[in-house]
Scaffold this active site. Structure first.
Site, PDB file in Angstrom:
ATOM      1  CB  SER A  11      -0.938  -0.074   1.207  1.00 34.04           C
ATOM      2  OG  SER A  11      -2.120   0.614   0.944  1.00 34.04           O
ATOM      3  CG  HIS A  53      -5.698  -2.467   0.049  1.00 37.00           C
ATOM      4  ND1 HIS A  53      -4.915  -2.071  -1.004  1.00 37.00           N
ATOM      5  CD2 HIS A  53      -5.226  -1.810   1.141  1.00 37.00           C
ATOM      6  CE1 HIS A  53      -4.023  -1.195  -0.579  1.00 37.00           C
ATOM      7  NE2 HIS A  53      -4.183  -1.022   0.721  1.00 37.00           N
TER       8      HIS A  53
HETATM    9  C1  GCU Z   1      -5.534   4.808   1.200  1.00 39.97           C
HETATM   10  C2  GCU Z   1      -4.888   5.547   0.063  1.00 39.97           C
HETATM   11  C3  GCU Z   1      -3.982   4.632  -0.776  1.00 39.97           C
HETATM   12  C4  GCU Z   1      -3.001   3.905   0.112  1.00 39.97           C
HETATM   13  C5  GCU Z   1      -3.730   3.224   1.249  1.00 39.97           C
HETATM   14  C6  GCU Z   1      -2.791   2.651   2.325  1.00 39.97           C
HETATM   15  O1  GCU Z   1      -6.448   3.875   0.697  1.00 39.97           O
HETATM   16  O2  GCU Z   1      -5.899   6.135  -0.702  1.00 39.97           O
HETATM   17  O3  GCU Z   1      -3.267   5.378  -1.732  1.00 39.97           O
HETATM   18  O4  GCU Z   1      -2.239   2.999  -0.643  1.00 39.97           O
HETATM   19  O5  GCU Z   1      -4.541   4.162   1.944  1.00 39.97           O
HETATM   20  O6  GCU Z   1      -1.637   2.930   2.376  1.00 39.97           O
HETATM   21  O7  GCU Z   1      -3.309   1.933   3.174  1.00 39.97           O
END
Ligand code: GCU
Length: 444
Positions: free
Chosen positions: A279, A421
């Site tokens: 992420s 995710h």
């Molecule tokens: C949010 C953000 C993403 C990121 C994610 C994370 O969803 O919009 O860009 O990758 O957080 O790091 O958990």
């Protein structure tokens, strides 16, 4: 548009078309309809419909800033690669310290011969960074397979909740924050031992002969817009311009300091250290790998916008959305492109290309449409010509593979995994399959 550029665009347009056709035959990934429906209902302002992705032209990789073509590997290495790195620095992640680097030192605070029920050896290392009278620091946790026969290849990965969250090992220290720190502002104060163990399948990693090194990311700089004077960026407070280093820049800088230590540790095979992240920390791993070529391999897990996904597609999270919600992740100049990604002389395929000829692996997840799985794949595909120029195999396919069908053969690896995710044991296992192959791990 230059002829080369036209070719690139046509190539990508053909690929998108072919991939849809293949999808109809059930071979290539397509966004799951139920998930699409849910997301579109929840948030009508975000583009999730592939048919509405605008036409776009990617900035050419193999054309120098003055318009001349990059003809061979030497020109890539000597000229175009530094040019691209500098564009990312100036317009996106910000320049890391200008005018003096802080001193960095580390000391091994604990070296245990046996940990995790005899599976591992453990080290805990404290880093101190100093500039003038200012101080910052971070703690690294390293597990190596206990029975390792020689220097061990290692995965270096930042964690979200503190080193104590990656396993239930009772001896791992919690990060230390000044007395009275606000748990609402510091994640690791709220997190429990072993909270994130699911993302760190240590038995599988150590069992395959890899070590794992990790650092809690917020120790290098809190993940907040109002904390620019804390952590390593605090060492340079008052010296930041519109291209001053961002939070991601600071976290990536910390990864390189961790690498300084891994290089100095004779039990680590420092020519086989992989930098990896999930992420926002996947975005960070990509930037760290681009800047520091001591990392032999780079893994981006669900990094999405600002990571592996092409910004020009506008699919899922956009530059404007990310800059609005997380203004500190990138430098100030990046905000100028909120409504006009097309004006950027970069897109994320160029970040992937900065890893060449080293192996790079990109993970997407089926339900993680916010991170634009297809945009991540297309980024890999568009980076492929650089691997070709350097004479090594890049991405093995021109269309998106099916769900859970990893591409492992070329030096650009990719899979789109079932589920959402996250960073799962399935991801780790595929990443290790890829590392075995491309880092030439000899198990005899
Ligand atoms: C949010 C953000 C993403 C990121 C994610 C994370 O969803 O919009 O860009 O990758 O957080 O790091 O958990």
């Amino acid at each position: 548009m230059t002829p080369k550029c036209m070719i690139n665009v046509c190539f990508l347009m053909i690929c998108v078309g072919v991939s849809r056709m293949a999808g109809a035959q059930g071979q290539s990934w397509e966004a799951p309809a139920d998930r699409l429906g849910q997301l579109e209902e929840r948030d009508a302002t975000t583009l999730y419909d592939e048919n509405r992705v605008p036409d776009y032209v990617l900035p050419p990789l193999l054309v120098n800033a003055d318009g001349s073509p990059v003809r061979d590997a030497r020109q890539w290495v000597m000229r175009r690669r530094p040019e691209i790195l500098s564009i990312f620095e100036r317009f996106m992640f910000g320049r890391s310290p200008i005018g003096g680097t802080p001193t960095s030192s580390f000391s091994v605070r604990e070296a245990a011969g046996s940990a995790l029920d005899g599976l591992a050896k453990r080290e805990q290392v404290r880093f101190e960074f100093a500039r003038g009278t200012e101080r910052a620091g971070m703690d690294l946790l390293l597990y190596l397979p206990r029975e390792a026969k020689g220097p061990t290849p290692v995965f270096l990965i930042l964690n979200f909740g503190g080193n104590h969250t990656i396993s239930v090992d009772p001896s791992v220290e919690r990060p230390k924050w000044p007395e009275g720190s606000d748990p609402g502002l510091v994640r690791s104060l709220k997190s429990e031992r072993g909270d994130r163990a699911g993302r760190f399948p240590l038995a599988a990693i150590l069992g395959r002969g890899y070590g794992l090194a990790t650092v809690y990311y917020e120790e290098m700089g809190p993940d907040r817009g109002d904390a620019v004077s804390q952590g390593v960026r605090g060492l340079f407070n008052g010296r930041q311009g519109r291209d001053g280093w961002s939070s991601i820049g600071a976290w990536a800088w910390g990864l390189s300091r961790a690498m300084d230590y891994l290089v100095a540790n004779p039990e680590v095979d420092s020519r086989r250290v992989t930098v990896m992240g999930h992420s926002r920390l996947g975005k960070t791993a990509l930037w760290a790998g681009a800047r520091d070529q001591r990392f032999a391999m780079v893994v981006s897990n669900c990094s999405g916008c600002g990571g592996a996904a092409l910004s020009r597609r506008h699919y899922g999270e956009t530059v404007k959305r990310i800059n609005t919600r997380f203004p500190h992740w990138f430098c100030e100049k990046f905000k100028s492109f909120n409504d006009d990604e097309g004006a950027l002389t970069l897109d994320q395929h160029m970040l992937i290309a900065l890893m060449a000829p080293r192996p790079v692996y990109v993970v997407s997840a089926d339900e993680d449409l916010w991170a634009d799985p297809r945009g991540e794949f297309l980024s890999c595909l568009a980076a492929d010509p650089v691997y070709d120029l350097l004479g090594v195999p890049g991405l093995e396919a021109e269309t998106m593979p099916g769900l859970d069908r990893p591409l492992l053969k070329g030096r650009i690896g990719y899979h789109v995994r079932s589920g959402g995710h996250d960073l799962t044991e399935y991801d780790w296992r595929r990443v290790m399959d890829f590392a075995d192959r491309h880092l030439e791990i000899n198990r005899e």
